[in-house]
Structure formats: C-alpha cells, structure tokens
Design a protein around this motif. Structure first.
Motif, PDB file in Angstrom:
ATOM      1  N   TRP A  92       0.885  -1.012   0.155  1.00 45.44           N
ATOM      2  CA  TRP A  92      -0.237   0.115   0.165  1.00 45.44           C
ATOM      3  C   TRP A  92       0.868   1.253  -0.380  1.00 45.44           C
ATOM      4  O   TRP A  92       0.820   2.666  -0.524  1.00 45.44           O
ATOM      5  CB  TRP A  92      -0.711   0.306   1.283  1.00 45.44           C
ATOM      6  CG  TRP A  92      -2.177  -0.703   1.017  1.00 45.44           C
ATOM      7  CD1 TRP A  92      -1.868  -2.335   1.184  1.00 45.44           C
ATOM      8  CD2 TRP A  92      -3.225  -1.071  -0.010  1.00 45.44           C
ATOM      9  NE1 TRP A  92      -3.461  -3.153   1.030  1.00 45.44           N
ATOM     10  CE2 TRP A  92      -3.886  -1.788   0.512  1.00 45.44           C
ATOM     11  CE3 TRP A  92      -3.429   0.086  -0.295  1.00 45.44           C
ATOM     12  CZ2 TRP A  92      -5.561  -2.271  -0.202  1.00 45.44           C
ATOM     13  CZ3 TRP A  92      -4.775   0.402  -1.403  1.00 45.44           C
ATOM     14  CH2 TRP A  92      -5.316  -0.983  -0.974  1.00 45.44           C
ATOM     15  N   VAL A  96       0.918   2.906  -3.727  1.00 41.57           N
ATOM     16  CA  VAL A  96      -0.741   3.407  -4.189  1.00 41.57           C
ATOM     17  C   VAL A  96       0.351   4.930  -3.183  1.00 41.57           C
ATOM     18  O   VAL A  96       0.597   6.101  -4.250  1.00 41.57           O
ATOM     19  CB  VAL A  96      -1.149   3.578  -2.696  1.00 41.57           C
ATOM     20  CG1 VAL A  96      -2.786   4.856  -2.627  1.00 41.57           C
ATOM     21  CG2 VAL A  96      -1.976   2.170  -3.287  1.00 41.57           C
ATOM     22  N   SER A 118       0.207  -1.253 -14.849  1.00 43.65           N
ATOM     23  CA  SER A 118      -0.990  -1.902 -13.885  1.00 43.65           C
ATOM     24  C   SER A 118      -1.301  -3.211 -14.723  1.00 43.65           C
ATOM     25  O   SER A 118      -0.309  -4.091 -14.790  1.00 43.65           O
ATOM     26  CB  SER A 118      -2.785  -1.010 -13.978  1.00 43.65           C
ATOM     27  OG  SER A 118      -3.681  -1.627 -13.226  1.00 43.65           O
ATOM     28  N   ASP A 148      -5.238  -5.051  -4.968  1.00 44.69           N
ATOM     29  CA  ASP A 148      -5.785  -3.832  -4.801  1.00 44.69           C
ATOM     30  C   ASP A 148      -5.453  -3.235  -4.467  1.00 44.69           C
ATOM     31  O   ASP A 148      -6.328  -1.519  -4.813  1.00 44.69           O
ATOM     32  CB  ASP A 148      -6.187  -3.713  -3.330  1.00 44.69           C
ATOM     33  CG  ASP A 148      -7.514  -5.270  -2.972  1.00 44.69           C
ATOM     34  OD1 ASP A 148      -8.053  -5.359  -3.450  1.00 44.69           O
ATOM     35  OD2 ASP A 148      -7.162  -5.904  -1.759  1.00 44.69           O
ATOM     36  N   SER A 149      -4.387  -2.582  -4.244  1.00 50.24           N
ATOM     37  CA  SER A 149      -2.883  -1.887  -4.359  1.00 50.24           C
ATOM     38  C   SER A 149      -3.034  -0.851  -5.940  1.00 50.24           C
ATOM     39  O   SER A 149      -3.165   0.309  -6.261  1.00 50.24           O
ATOM     40  CB  SER A 149      -1.755  -1.806  -3.788  1.00 50.24           C
ATOM     41  OG  SER A 149      -1.505  -2.462  -4.625  1.00 50.24           O
ATOM     42  N   LYS A 150      -2.787  -2.049  -6.837  1.00 46.57           N
ATOM     43  CA  LYS A 150      -2.494  -1.126  -8.629  1.00 46.57           C
ATOM     44  C   LYS A 150      -4.189  -0.936  -8.787  1.00 46.57           C
ATOM     45  O   LYS A 150      -4.041   0.485  -8.839  1.00 46.57           O
ATOM     46  CB  LYS A 150      -2.593  -2.463  -9.259  1.00 46.57           C
ATOM     47  CG  LYS A 150      -1.404  -2.938  -8.892  1.00 46.57           C
ATOM     48  CD  LYS A 150      -0.504  -2.048  -9.679  1.00 46.57           C
ATOM     49  CE  LYS A 150       1.073  -2.327  -9.586  1.00 46.57           C
ATOM     50  NZ  LYS A 150       2.189  -1.443 -10.539  1.00 46.57           N
ATOM     51  N   ALA A 152      -6.540   0.930  -6.599  1.00 46.29           N
ATOM     52  CA  ALA A 152      -6.767   2.097  -5.766  1.00 46.29           C
ATOM     53  C   ALA A 152      -5.355   2.865  -6.982  1.00 46.29           C
ATOM     54  O   ALA A 152      -6.366   4.177  -6.656  1.00 46.29           O
ATOM     55  CB  ALA A 152      -6.030   1.875  -4.507  1.00 46.29           C
ATOM     56  N   ALA A 153      -4.466   2.760  -7.111  1.00 43.98           N
ATOM     57  CA  ALA A 153      -4.200   3.439  -7.464  1.00 43.98           C
ATOM     58  C   ALA A 153      -4.240   4.241  -9.056  1.00 43.98           C
ATOM     59  O   ALA A 153      -4.029   5.253  -9.418  1.00 43.98           O
ATOM     60  CB  ALA A 153      -1.887   3.078  -8.116  1.00 43.98           C
ATOM     61  N   ARG A 155      -7.120   4.588  -9.732  1.00 43.68           N
ATOM     62  CA  ARG A 155      -8.520   5.216  -9.477  1.00 43.68           C
ATOM     63  C   ARG A 155      -7.998   6.259  -9.163  1.00 43.68           C
ATOM     64  O   ARG A 155      -8.753   8.038 -10.091  1.00 43.68           O
ATOM     65  CB  ARG A 155      -9.292   4.639  -8.729  1.00 43.68           C
ATOM     66  CG  ARG A 155     -10.189   3.726  -8.602  1.00 43.68           C
ATOM     67  CD  ARG A 155     -11.262   2.417  -7.777  1.00 43.68           C
ATOM     68  NE  ARG A 155     -12.024   2.234  -8.790  1.00 43.68           N
ATOM     69  CZ  ARG A 155     -12.300   0.831  -8.090  1.00 43.68           C
ATOM     70  NH1 ARG A 155     -12.502   0.224  -6.497  1.00 43.68           N
ATOM     71  NH2 ARG A 155     -12.764  -0.328  -8.877  1.00 43.68           N
ATOM     72  N   MET A 156      -7.316   6.650  -8.185  1.00 43.32           N
ATOM     73  CA  MET A 156      -6.162   8.114  -8.077  1.00 43.32           C
ATOM     74  C   MET A 156      -6.389   8.570  -9.449  1.00 43.32           C
ATOM     75  O   MET A 156      -5.979  10.462  -9.147  1.00 43.32           O
ATOM     76  CB  MET A 156      -4.924   7.927  -6.899  1.00 43.32           C
ATOM     77  CG  MET A 156      -4.444   9.386  -6.676  1.00 43.32           C
ATOM     78  SD  MET A 156      -2.857   8.662  -5.044  1.00 43.32           S
ATOM     79  CE  MET A 156      -2.851   7.652  -5.066  1.00 43.32           C
TER      80      MET A 156
END
Ligand code: NAD
Length: 340
Positions: A92, A96, A118, A148-150, A152-153, A155-156
C-alpha cells in the motif's frame, strides 16, 4: 509540445529497463529514477540514472524540473502477489503513496501525462465460466492486496485527470515474459515467482523441479491458461501510450496481452524445445485463488494505442528468455564474477 524527455520510475527493473531502451531507440531521452531495492544499476544503460525513492515528492519535483521532463512512465512498485498477502503494508505504501507523490510532482512542474504499470490482477476471478477473454469492462475485484493497490492507484490517476487536467493511461499487463533478443537484458528478480524463468531453471538443472498447480481445470489439458506477452511488446506499448489520443476524461485503461491462452504444459514443452532438455516437474494440487483462465481481449489496445503483440509467440518468448539465462551476465552479475 514535442515529447523529448521521459521520467521512468522503476526503470532499473525488468519491464522498465526494456522500456528505457525502447524510448532511446525511438529517439527519446529516458531519465531512470529508481531506489534499486529490486532493480539493477547495470540494467540502466539508456539515459540518465537517478537514485531516489518514488515516495519522495520533493526529490521527484526537483528531478522533473531539473531534467525538463515531458511525461512519466511509472513502473516503480512491489510486485510479488504472495508477499502482498503476508506483508501488505509496503505494498500500500509504495504502490499507492508512490503514485500520489509522482502525481503531486507532475502537478508542481506542469508535466501532463503518466503511463502507469497496472495489471490483470485488478480483475480477480473472472465471472461466468471464466473461459472468455477479459475486456477492460470486466468487473474489478482483485483477490489480493497487490491487485487492490494497483486498482486504487488507477482510480487515483483517473481522479487527478478529471480534476486537474492531467492525463493517465493505465496499461494492464497480463503475464510479462521473455527477454531482449540481444540476450543482454532480461528478468532478474531476486525472488522469482514467474513460471517461465522457473521452468528454464528447472530444465537447465539450475533450480528445483517445477510444480504444476492443478490438473482438473475445465481447460483442454486440465491446467491453468495464461496470456504471455513479450517484454519487448510491452515496452513498445509504453512508447505508444505516451502520445495516444485520450477521450474527454483524460484517462484510459488498456489490456496488454497476446489474446492467446497457453497452459503450463505448453510452456514446459516450449522450454524443452528451447533447451533441448526435459523439464522436470511434479503435479501438485490447485493453488487457492488461481483462476482457470486469464487471457486478455487485446482489441482496445489496438484501438487506443495502435498496438498488438507481435513477438509474443511462446517459442520466441522462451528462446529469448533462455538466451538471457545462459548469458554469463545473467542477473547483471559483474563480468569478473560471471567468469569465475
Ligand atoms: N512482471 C510482471 O509480470 C508484471 C505484470 C503486471 C504488472 N507489473 C507491474 O509492472 C511494474 C514493473 O514490474 P517489473 O516486473 O519490472 O518489476 P521489478 O521489480 O523488476 O521493477 C520494479 C522497480 O521499481 C523499483 N522500486 C521499488 N520500490 C521503489 C521505490 N520506493 N522507489 C523507487 N524505485 C522503487 C525497484 O528497484 C525496481 O527496479 C510494477 O509496477 C508491476 O506491478 C508487472
């Protein structure tokens, strides 16, 4: 704006080093930014080399301004799925917070576009019979903190594109494999978890026998099917993604795969052909969380990037990976050590 200088975070790693080379071959100037936690100084032979942590926004800002950077390709991160389950905190943090720092530095210096590494792991277990090819519209339901971390990234990056006018292209690689055809650049992960290098090690007697996980999947030979894509095809896609036109959201996500599923047994047969040996393997049970089939629908990559895999046949991938494995510089050992 004419594109000239590209910051390549994680450019001392496997896919990053091939991409730095492809950038230089395309007439661009790569600036590799890496903390060498998993990368290799010897792999940085194209462009400048900066030692820095991708979470350090001030340093990134300094480097982007100092080198007059026009775009970023962001590879830096942790990649081992299994370790992300047992030790999620660094995943994370680096995967992230690293993206947040790069985006912050881009805003501070007016750099517009990020191409982001990704993964197919954002999709998790494919729905239905799981035997179809995955398009970018497939549900996103990662099975582990790495995926999950990819996600989230991604989406950021999409939110930054919408709100701040940045541009982002997330490239979702399926199974990156192979090595540069020169035999001088390739995969050199300290803790190798990928099938092809492990099969080559087993075949050459340099590593333990392979374990084939699962024989009762609903596939032609009962094993899992995966989509192997040559690292040089991936590198080329990154160069194209730097200038691909994007829609009004300023963000796009694209699968990178060959579109063909290959079984573990097909990989073993190809390793046997390339090495002239018989790969020793044992049949094991299924591994939890392994989907039967993970194969890309590569249609959108053709549409958005004008890309298709053109050197990703299993035989070409494995022939190049074997040439790298038997090169005395394999793993970027110094020549003296390799010669000893
Ligand atoms: N290899 C694959 O099959 C695959 C598949 C899908 C996605 N990806 C993604 O592609 C990217 C590159 O993968 P790879 O196989 O080349 O991995 P790699 O480990 O070879 O390269 C990653 C690089 O990032 C650097 N790095 C790690 N933490 C850093 C930090 N805090 N600051 C600066 N640099 C840091 C490492 O030193 C290394 O050079 C990763 O983001 C990975 O998640 C890889």
């Amino acid at each position: 704006m004419t594109l000239k200088t590209v910051l390549v975070t994680g450019g001392a790693g496997y896919i990053g080093s091939h991409t730095a080379r492809a950038l230089a071959e395309a007439g661009l100037r790569p600036v590799v930014y890496d903390d060498f936690s998993n990368g290799h100084r010897e792999a940085v032979r194209w462009g400048s080399m900066i030692n820095g942590d991708v979470r350090d926004q001030d340093r990134l800002t300094e480097v982007m301004a100092g080198f007059d950077v026009d775009a970023v390709i962001h590879f830096a991160g942790f990649i081992e799925v299994g370790r992300s389950v047992t030790a999620p905190a660094p995943f994370w943090d680096v995967n992230v917070n690293g993206v947040a720092a790069v985006l912050g530095a881009m805003r501070a210096t007016g750099v517009r576009r990020m191409v982001f590494s990704s993964t197919a792991a954002v999709y998790g277990q494919p729905e239905g019979d799981g035997l179809g090819r995955l398009s970018e519209r497939a549900p996103k339901a990662p099975l582990n903190p790495y995926g999950d971390s990819k996600l989230a990234a991604e989406r950021m990056i999409a939110a930054h594109a919408r709100a701040y006018g940045l541009e982002g292209v997330a490239l979702r690689y399926f199974n990156a494999a192979g090595a540069h055809p020169s035999g001088e650049l390739g995969e050199a992960h300290a803790c190798e978890s990928h099938l092809i290098p492990l099969a080559i090690e087993a075949a050459l007697g340099l590593g333990p026998a392979l374990t084939v996980h699962g024989s009762d999947y609903p596939t032609p030979d009962g094993g899992c099917l995966r989509d192997y894509v040559h690292v040089c095809d991936l590198a080329r896609a990154h160069v194209l993604a730097l200038t691909a036109p994007l829609g009004p959201t300023g963000f796009d996500a694209v699968n990178l795969g060959s579109g063909a599923g290959r079984s573990v047994r097909e990989v073993i047969a190809a390793v046997d052909r390339a090495t002239g040996r018989t790969t020793p393997y044992a049949q094991g049970p299924r591994r939890e969380g392994d989907p039967a089939v993970l194969v890309a629908d590569p249609g959108r990559a053709a549409q958005v990037l004008g890309w298709r895999a053109n050197c990703s046949s299993l035989d070409e991938i494995i022939a190049n990976a074997v040439a790298w494995r038997v090169n005395p510089r394999f793993g970027f050992r110094p020549t003296t050590e390799a010669a000893a």
